[in-house]
Write a protein that holds these residues in place. Sequence first.
Motif, short mmCIF file in Angstrom:
data_model
loop_
_atom_site.label_atom_id
_atom_site.label_comp_id
_atom_site.label_asym_id
_atom_site.label_seq_id
_atom_site.Cartn_x
_atom_site.Cartn_y
_atom_site.Cartn_z
N CYS A 31 100.46 54.39 99.01
CA CYS A 31 99.49 54.37 98.25
C CYS A 31 99.61 55.49 96.97
N GLY A 32 100.41 56.29 96.96
CA GLY A 32 100.77 57.46 96.19
C GLY A 32 99.69 58.54 96.40
N PHE A 33 98.97 58.74 97.17
CA PHE A 33 97.83 59.57 97.31
C PHE A 33 98.42 61.20 97.68
N ARG A 34 97.96 61.95 97.03
CA ARG A 34 98.80 63.36 97.17
C ARG A 34 98.07 64.13 98.20
N ASP A 35 98.93 64.32 99.40
CA ASP A 35 98.37 65.21 100.47
C ASP A 35 99.46 66.27 101.11
N ALA A 36 99.25 67.16 101.15
CA ALA A 36 100.18 68.29 101.44
C ALA A 36 100.55 68.08 103.09
N HIS A 37 99.90 67.20 103.78
CA HIS A 37 100.08 66.95 105.30
C HIS A 37 100.35 65.70 105.53
N MET A 38 101.80 65.19 104.93
CA MET A 38 102.28 63.85 105.17
C MET A 38 102.71 63.55 106.63
N VAL A 39 102.55 62.35 106.96
CA VAL A 39 103.08 61.90 108.45
C VAL A 39 104.26 61.22 108.28
N ARG A 40 105.36 61.58 109.38
CA ARG A 40 106.53 61.06 109.36
C ARG A 40 106.31 59.49 110.10
N ASP A 41 106.53 58.59 109.02
CA ASP A 41 106.32 57.15 109.55
C ASP A 41 107.87 56.61 110.07
N HIS A 42 107.65 56.20 111.29
CA HIS A 42 108.93 55.80 111.87
C HIS A 42 108.95 54.44 112.71
N ASP A 43 110.10 53.85 112.59
CA ASP A 43 110.01 52.52 113.29
C ASP A 43 110.09 52.71 114.82
N HIS A 44 109.17 51.74 115.26
CA HIS A 44 109.17 52.27 116.84
C HIS A 44 110.09 51.54 117.75
N ASP A 45 111.02 50.96 117.12
CA ASP A 45 112.12 50.29 117.96
C ASP A 45 113.23 51.08 117.63
N THR A 46 113.75 51.80 116.48
CA THR A 46 114.91 52.58 116.27
C THR A 46 114.58 53.97 116.39
N TYR A 47 113.28 54.32 116.22
CA TYR A 47 112.98 55.86 116.13
C TYR A 47 113.60 56.69 115.24
N TYR A 48 113.85 55.78 113.81
CA TYR A 48 114.19 56.42 112.97
C TYR A 48 112.88 56.57 111.68
N VAL A 49 113.10 57.60 111.18
CA VAL A 49 111.81 58.00 109.95
C VAL A 49 112.18 56.67 108.86
N ARG A 50 110.98 56.22 108.33
CA ARG A 50 111.30 55.31 107.28
C ARG A 50 110.72 55.96 106.03
N GLY A 51 109.76 56.97 106.09
CA GLY A 51 109.31 57.60 104.77
C GLY A 51 108.00 58.51 105.21
#
Length: 124
Positions: A31-51
């Motif tokens: 969404c482009g919202f500016r937030d100093a506390h971003m969450v590490r989104d990850h794929d629940h199958d591979t457990y690699y961060v997406r963004g």
Amino acid sequence: MPDLQRRFEAGDERAVYMALAAWHDDRCAVCGFRDAHMVRDHDHDTYYVRGLLCRSCNGLEPHDNGLFEKYRSRPPVQILGIRLRYIDQRHGWTEPRPMIQRRLDNHPAYALAAKLGERLQTGE
């Protein structure tokens, strides 16, 4: 800065995460919202961060109505050409799940259905 560059090129996880965070510039990848506390989104199958996502988008992501499809198909880590394992705050580094199909033959319902199928075939 040269030390950080060297660590990034060597694949140091912390340096790679710092590069990802700098690329995001405290903005949500969806969404482009500016937030100093971003969450590490990850794929629940591979457990690699997406963004990195804002908390709102991270909460909406599992209940996607098409909004996140483009994000999942080409996440920021793919754009940057990096790989970053997800770290769980309580348990530490996570490991990818083995990609083995779930076996249902041990499930009681499956065993019951198999017996019923055998009876129908033998005419009992």
